[in-house]
Design a protein around this motif. Structure first.
Motif, PDB file in Angstrom:
ATOM      1  N   GLY A 244     -38.637  26.198 -78.842  1.00 10.34           N
ATOM      2  CA  GLY A 244     -38.008  26.712 -79.969  1.00 10.34           C
ATOM      3  C   GLY A 244     -37.130  25.928 -80.656  1.00 10.34           C
ATOM      4  O   GLY A 244     -36.779  26.221 -81.758  1.00 10.34           O
TER       5      GLY A 244
ATOM      6  N   SER B 287     -34.119  28.339 -70.667  1.00  6.53           N
ATOM      7  CA  SER B 287     -34.399  27.999 -72.142  1.00  6.53           C
ATOM      8  C   SER B 287     -33.674  26.771 -72.716  1.00  6.53           C
ATOM      9  O   SER B 287     -34.027  26.389 -73.741  1.00  6.53           O
ATOM     10  CB  SER B 287     -34.513  29.192 -72.735  1.00  6.53           C
TER      11      SER B 287
ATOM     12  N   ILE C 150     -40.654  28.888 -74.121  1.00  7.87           N
ATOM     13  CA  ILE C 150     -39.861  30.224 -74.759  1.00  7.87           C
ATOM     14  C   ILE C 150     -40.810  31.368 -74.753  1.00  7.87           C
ATOM     15  O   ILE C 150     -40.504  32.507 -74.724  1.00  7.87           O
ATOM     16  CB  ILE C 150     -39.206  29.624 -75.852  1.00  7.87           C
ATOM     17  N   GLU C 151     -42.173  31.261 -75.323  1.00  7.13           N
ATOM     18  CA  GLU C 151     -42.715  32.372 -75.533  1.00  7.13           C
ATOM     19  C   GLU C 151     -43.415  32.910 -74.101  1.00  7.13           C
ATOM     20  O   GLU C 151     -43.698  33.908 -74.056  1.00  7.13           O
ATOM     21  CB  GLU C 151     -44.042  32.057 -76.584  1.00  7.13           C
TER      22      GLU C 151
ATOM     23  N   GLU D  83     -42.015  32.319 -71.274  1.00  3.18           N
ATOM     24  CA  GLU D  83     -41.088  32.610 -70.529  1.00  3.18           C
ATOM     25  C   GLU D  83     -41.307  31.968 -69.082  1.00  3.18           C
ATOM     26  O   GLU D  83     -41.258  32.623 -67.980  1.00  3.18           O
ATOM     27  CB  GLU D  83     -40.725  33.992 -70.510  1.00  3.18           C
TER      28      GLU D  83
ATOM     29  N   GLU E  55     -37.142  38.276 -82.503  1.00  2.00           N
ATOM     30  CA  GLU E  55     -38.055  37.317 -82.913  1.00  2.00           C
ATOM     31  C   GLU E  55     -37.434  36.151 -82.349  1.00  2.00           C
ATOM     32  O   GLU E  55     -36.283  35.787 -82.469  1.00  2.00           O
ATOM     33  CB  GLU E  55     -38.169  37.616 -84.307  1.00  2.00           C
ATOM     34  N   THR E  56     -38.536  35.239 -82.350  1.00  2.00           N
ATOM     35  CA  THR E  56     -38.133  33.579 -81.772  1.00  2.00           C
ATOM     36  C   THR E  56     -37.869  32.984 -83.182  1.00  2.00           C
ATOM     37  O   THR E  56     -38.847  32.679 -84.017  1.00  2.00           O
ATOM     38  CB  THR E  56     -39.209  33.165 -81.160  1.00  2.00           C
TER      39      THR E  56
ATOM     40  N   ARG F 160     -36.839  29.675 -85.442  1.00  2.00           N
ATOM     41  CA  ARG F 160     -36.961  28.498 -85.240  1.00  2.00           C
ATOM     42  C   ARG F 160     -36.074  27.627 -86.446  1.00  2.00           C
ATOM     43  O   ARG F 160     -36.455  27.977 -87.840  1.00  2.00           O
ATOM     44  CB  ARG F 160     -38.082  28.005 -84.984  1.00  2.00           C
TER      45      ARG F 160
ATOM     46  N   THR G 155     -32.308  27.638 -80.579  1.00  2.00           N
ATOM     47  CA  THR G 155     -33.176  28.960 -80.153  1.00  2.00           C
ATOM     48  C   THR G 155     -33.350  28.914 -78.706  1.00  2.00           C
ATOM     49  O   THR G 155     -33.867  28.019 -77.983  1.00  2.00           O
ATOM     50  CB  THR G 155     -34.498  28.817 -80.879  1.00  2.00           C
ATOM     51  N   THR G 156     -33.084  30.238 -77.993  1.00  2.00           N
ATOM     52  CA  THR G 156     -33.073  30.369 -76.762  1.00  2.00           C
ATOM     53  C   THR G 156     -33.500  31.627 -76.263  1.00  2.00           C
ATOM     54  O   THR G 156     -33.692  32.674 -77.065  1.00  2.00           O
ATOM     55  CB  THR G 156     -31.769  30.351 -75.953  1.00  2.00           C
ATOM     56  N   ALA G 157     -33.980  31.835 -75.119  1.00  2.00           N
ATOM     57  CA  ALA G 157     -34.275  33.188 -74.567  1.00  2.00           C
ATOM     58  C   ALA G 157     -33.094  34.038 -74.521  1.00  2.00           C
ATOM     59  O   ALA G 157     -31.641  33.314 -74.502  1.00  2.00           O
ATOM     60  CB  ALA G 157     -34.931  33.284 -73.150  1.00  2.00           C
TER      61      ALA G 157
ATOM     62  N   ARG H 289     -34.420  37.588 -77.765  1.00  2.00           N
ATOM     63  CA  ARG H 289     -34.173  36.015 -78.223  1.00  2.00           C
ATOM     64  C   ARG H 289     -32.860  36.028 -78.705  1.00  2.00           C
ATOM     65  O   ARG H 289     -32.104  36.767 -79.289  1.00  2.00           O
ATOM     66  CB  ARG H 289     -35.320  35.769 -79.005  1.00  2.00           C
TER      67      ARG H 289
END
Length: 507
Positions: free
Chosen positions: A125, A177, A185-186, A188, A271-272, A274, A280-282, A289
């Motif tokens: 991410g 993350s 990240i997607e 997990e 939404e993730t 970027r 960008t994290t969980a 997100r």
């Protein structure tokens, strides 16, 4: 009285609270500590302090409220940190702290070259920066091979407390993350190919969400802390995300603004997103997100100035208020410890521009408050440009006790800030997570009931044109001073700049 216990291990102190079922704080305790800075760019800490202060805080709280029945324990801590331990859980070296520690620049460059920016961003991410845990692990492997040879497990403050309390070896998804690029990240989950490549020999922690129960207090932990045997302990997470929970700023559309030693921002969404400028994290909870950012200094900057002048905060705040907007023509860049987001420049340094013999310490203090506010504005504008849907802003942390600082941030950014009734921060959020984890489903508390909003800080619209102009100067001052500042940073290290290829002006 049924209570939950929340303890947070922060950069400059550890804090704990006992909270009743209605969200009222029955007792609180604090232990101050310092970080170690053995070399330029290094910021680390002896992990023994984390457990020692946890025990001392819990003992004080329980002694102060002997009628308390502890039904759950919540933990949180600064991060992402890298604490490596051997097979007996003895640390092989001091813990390396989060983005304020910039030692791993060479590893960031190497891993980025080996894996590629696009692939790193796709998997984790975010691009690799001083905030990322992976390059710091690689730094230990390369620079301290004897320590690395003994390393078997990875902890952060919250997960270290969980281990000492329950014996469980876990790490929450949000913290994981930030061990970029070792987390998918997607998916997990840990990204096994890169874990084996850069953390081979380290056992992977089991992943949980922040509010899930990680284990129960052991007999050994009971004897040391006084917490009853079998008390549930949650996995916990990094303090900024727990702070967001403490004020109810963890839903999509929320932005948490944490006033502390450093300034931290967490925008929550589904939404993730970027962007190379932010992290960008969980999120703290499944299905969320975060787009996060942080200034390297805020409270650390004002504390530094307080120490230099010998004045107390009420004096400085009164003088800063009298100075007025613009600090009588001063402009400060708050990069006294490098800068994290959005410029991601460990070689940035503090700049005080416009200084004359007529300026006072109140002018300087005002300019430093405005500098942190300008840094917040830069982060918020970058987040929105990346697609963050920010509909609500909530302020939290020790700095919210000073109304002037809050007002300056609202005036500079043009944002309304909601301020909750309780701003003690992450320890309170940890106690709330423990309360929700241990309650039966139809009796789970709501943070809006525990901690309602008490006021809103609204910007002075008449100052907007002035601060728009000052923000433009702020951006130009960084760009204009960067070549010289990078050379000065290199001189401070006694080596060459840890920055991209010099511009013609730097040559």
């Amino acid at each position: 009285m049924r209570c939950t216990l929340g303890v947070d291990i922060g950069t400059s102190s550890s804090k704990g609270v006992l909270v009743g079922p209605d969200g009222v704080i029955a007792a609180s305790a604090t232990r101050a500590h310092d970080v170690e800075r053995p070399h330029s760019g290094w910021v680390e800490m002896d992990a023994a302090i984390w457990w020692e202060e946890f025990v001392a805080i819990v003992r004080e709280l329980l002694a102060g409220v002997p009628e308390a029945e502890i039904v759950g324990v919540g933990v949180s801590g600064m991060g992402p940190c890298v604490l490596l331990v051997d097979e007996r859980d003895a640390p092989v070296r001091p813990a390396i702290l989060y983005g304020v520690d910039t030692r791993s620049t060479a590893q960031i460059e190497r891993l980025t070259h080996e894996l590629g920016v696009e692939e790193i961003t796709r998997v984790g991410g975010s691009t690799l920066t001083s905030q990322a845990g992976g390059p710091k692990i690689a730094w230990v492997a390369e620079e301290e091979p004897e320590a690395w040879e003994r390393a078997r497990r990875l902890y952060m403050p919250a997960s270290w407390l969980v281990r000492r309390l329950t014996g469980a070896y876990v790490l929450d998804h949000q913290s994981a993350s930030q061990v970029s690029p070792l987390y998918d990240i997607e998916g997990e989950r840990w990204h096994d190919p890169w874990w084996e490549r850069y953390a081979g020999g380290i056992e992977q922690p089991r992943l949980q969400w922040a509010g899930e129960i990680a284990g129960e207090v052991t007999a050994e932990a009971e004897s040391v802390t006084g917490i009853p045997l079998g008390t549930p302990v949650i996995a916990g997470t990094i303090d900024a995300w727990t702070e967001a929970v403490s004020v109810g700023a963890h839903e999509p559309g929320d932005l948490m603004l944490m006033y502390g030693t450093t300034m931290f921002l967490v925008a929550t969404g589904e939404e993730t997103l970027r962007t190379p400028s932010m992290w960008t994290t969980a999120g703290a909870f499944a299905g969320t997100r975060s787009l996060a950012g942080g200034l390297s200094t805020s409270g650390a900057l004002t504390a530094w100035f307080k120490g230099l002048t010998g004045a107390d905060y009420p004096e400085l705040l009164a003088e800063a208020a009298a100075s007025g907007a613009g600090a009588r023509g001063l402009l400060v860049l708050p990069y006294f410890a490098g800068e994290r987001t959005p410029i991601q420049d460990p070689d940035a340094r503090g700049v005080i521009a416009g200084l004359t013999l007529e300026h006072t310490r109140g002018d300087l203090y005002r300019a430093m408050l405005e500098a942190t506010a300008l840094g917040v504005r830069h982060n918020v504008e970058t987040m929105r440009a990346a697609g963050a849907d920010i509909r609500r802003i909530v302020a939290v942390g020790g700095g919210t006790q000073g109304r002037l600082w809050l007002q300056v941030v609202s005036d500079v950014t043009g944002l309304v800030q909601e301020v909750p009734a309780t701003t003690i921060g992450a320890s309170y959020g940890a106690a709330f997570l423990a309360a929700t984890a241990t309650a039966v489903p139809d009796e789970r508390p709501a943070i809006t009931e525990w901690n309602p909003m008490s006021e809103r800080i609204r910007p002075d619209d008449g100052l907007r044109p002035f601060y728009d102009s000052l923000f433009a100067r702020y951006r130009r001052l960084y760009e204009g001073s960067r070549p010289v500042v990078h050379q000065l940073a290199a001189a401070q290290r006694g080596g060459s700049p840890l920055t991209p290829t010099p511009t013609p002006e730097e040559s």
